[in-house]
Write a protein that holds these residues in place. Sequence first.
Motif, PDB file in Angstrom:
ATOM      1  N   HIS A  36       0.839  -1.205   0.000  1.00  0.00           N
ATOM      2  CA  HIS A  36       0.000   0.000   0.000  1.00  0.00           C
ATOM      3  C   HIS A  36       0.873   1.253   0.000  1.00  0.00           C
ATOM      4  O   HIS A  36       0.632   2.189  -0.768  1.00  0.00           O
ATOM      5  CB  HIS A  36      -0.950  -0.007   1.196  1.00  0.00           C
ATOM      6  CG  HIS A  36      -1.790   1.220   1.278  1.00  0.00           C
ATOM      7  ND1 HIS A  36      -2.775   1.507   0.363  1.00  0.00           N
ATOM      8  CD2 HIS A  36      -1.762   2.261   2.142  1.00  0.00           C
ATOM      9  CE1 HIS A  36      -3.331   2.666   0.673  1.00  0.00           C
ATOM     10  NE2 HIS A  36      -2.732   3.148   1.742  1.00  0.00           N
ATOM     11  N   ARG A  37       1.893   1.273   0.839  1.00  0.00           N
ATOM     12  CA  ARG A  37       2.805   2.430   0.875  1.00  0.00           C
ATOM     13  C   ARG A  37       3.522   2.602  -0.464  1.00  0.00           C
ATOM     14  O   ARG A  37       3.690   3.725  -0.949  1.00  0.00           O
ATOM     15  CB  ARG A  37       3.807   2.289   2.022  1.00  0.00           C
ATOM     16  CG  ARG A  37       3.201   2.568   3.379  1.00  0.00           C
ATOM     17  CD  ARG A  37       4.260   2.730   4.474  1.00  0.00           C
ATOM     18  NE  ARG A  37       5.115   1.569   4.630  1.00  0.00           N
ATOM     19  CZ  ARG A  37       4.859   0.522   5.418  1.00  0.00           C
ATOM     20  NH1 ARG A  37       3.748   0.503   6.132  1.00  0.00           N
ATOM     21  NH2 ARG A  37       5.706  -0.475   5.510  1.00  0.00           N
ATOM     22  N   ALA A  38       3.940   1.488  -1.062  1.00  0.00           N
ATOM     23  CA  ALA A  38       4.619   1.564  -2.364  1.00  0.00           C
ATOM     24  C   ALA A  38       3.681   2.114  -3.433  1.00  0.00           C
ATOM     25  O   ALA A  38       4.078   2.945  -4.260  1.00  0.00           O
ATOM     26  CB  ALA A  38       5.147   0.189  -2.774  1.00  0.00           C
ATOM     27  N   ALA A  39       2.421   1.685  -3.407  1.00  0.00           N
ATOM     28  CA  ALA A  39       1.444   2.177  -4.389  1.00  0.00           C
ATOM     29  C   ALA A  39       1.222   3.674  -4.233  1.00  0.00           C
ATOM     30  O   ALA A  39       1.187   4.412  -5.228  1.00  0.00           O
ATOM     31  CB  ALA A  39       0.124   1.417  -4.238  1.00  0.00           C
ATOM     32  N   VAL A  40       1.092   4.119  -2.996  1.00  0.00           N
ATOM     33  CA  VAL A  40       0.912   5.555  -2.744  1.00  0.00           C
ATOM     34  C   VAL A  40       2.138   6.323  -3.223  1.00  0.00           C
ATOM     35  O   VAL A  40       2.023   7.365  -3.887  1.00  0.00           O
ATOM     36  CB  VAL A  40       0.637   5.813  -1.243  1.00  0.00           C
ATOM     37  CG1 VAL A  40       0.724   7.291  -0.909  1.00  0.00           C
ATOM     38  CG2 VAL A  40      -0.730   5.249  -0.856  1.00  0.00           C
ATOM     39  N   LEU A  41       3.323   5.812  -2.927  1.00  0.00           N
ATOM     40  CA  LEU A  41       4.561   6.463  -3.343  1.00  0.00           C
ATOM     41  C   LEU A  41       4.665   6.541  -4.869  1.00  0.00           C
ATOM     42  O   LEU A  41       5.011   7.589  -5.419  1.00  0.00           O
ATOM     43  CB  LEU A  41       5.765   5.715  -2.758  1.00  0.00           C
ATOM     44  CG  LEU A  41       7.129   6.318  -3.021  1.00  0.00           C
ATOM     45  CD1 LEU A  41       7.258   7.680  -2.345  1.00  0.00           C
ATOM     46  CD2 LEU A  41       8.219   5.376  -2.514  1.00  0.00           C
ATOM     47  N   VAL A  42       4.335   5.459  -5.555  1.00  0.00           N
ATOM     48  CA  VAL A  42       4.399   5.450  -7.023  1.00  0.00           C
ATOM     49  C   VAL A  42       3.380   6.428  -7.606  1.00  0.00           C
ATOM     50  O   VAL A  42       3.707   7.202  -8.518  1.00  0.00           O
ATOM     51  CB  VAL A  42       4.196   4.024  -7.583  1.00  0.00           C
ATOM     52  CG1 VAL A  42       3.969   4.048  -9.093  1.00  0.00           C
ATOM     53  CG2 VAL A  42       5.408   3.154  -7.253  1.00  0.00           C
TER      54      VAL A  42
END
Length: 181
Positions: free
Chosen positions: A86-92
Motif C-alpha cells: 500500500h505504501r509503495a502504491a501511494v509512493l508510485v
Amino acid sequence: MLARNSAQRWGWVAQLFHWLMFLLIIGAWFAVEQHEEFPKGSPERGAWMDLHKAIGLSVFFLLWVRLGWRLSGPVPDPVITSSWQHRAAVLVHWGLYFVMLMMPLSGLVMSQFAGREVSWFGIFDVPVFLGENKELAGQIKELHEDVWWPLLLVLVAVHVGAALWHQFIVKDGTMNRMRPF
C-alpha cells in the motif's frame, strides 16, 4: 457510471484524466522522437518540437485540473494488500504526479532560458519572461531528458507491472476500477 469516485471504483472523470494523460504523454514522446528524424533547422523538425511543447503544456495544465479533482473527493478504498504494498502504491502514484509536473515544467523553463516562446497549438503563446541563459537551458535540458524522463519510465513500468500483477496473478479486479468498460 458515476462521475465521482466510489469506494469500489474510480469515477468516469478520474478515468478520463488517467487515460487522457496517458495519451498525451505518448503523444509528447512520439512528437519528440519524430523531430529527431529531421535535420536541425528544418521546418519539419521545428513543427514536431512545437507539437511536443504544446502537448507538454497540455499535460502541465491538465495535471492541475486532475490534482484538483483527485483532492476534492473520495478515492476508492485500497485493495487489501500488505502495508508495504500500500505504501509503495501511494509512493508510485504521487511520484507519477510529481514527475508529470516536473517534465513539462522543466521543458517550459528550458525554453524560457533558451529565449524561445512556447505555443499552445497556435491558440496562445507563453512569452519569454526569463532572461536568456543558454548554459542554464542546457543544464535543465539534461534534467528533463536524463532525470525526469527515465524516472517517468520507471514509475510507469512499476505502475503497469503492479496493475498486471493484480489482474493476472492476484486476480483481485484492481484494473477494473480504472477501466472505462
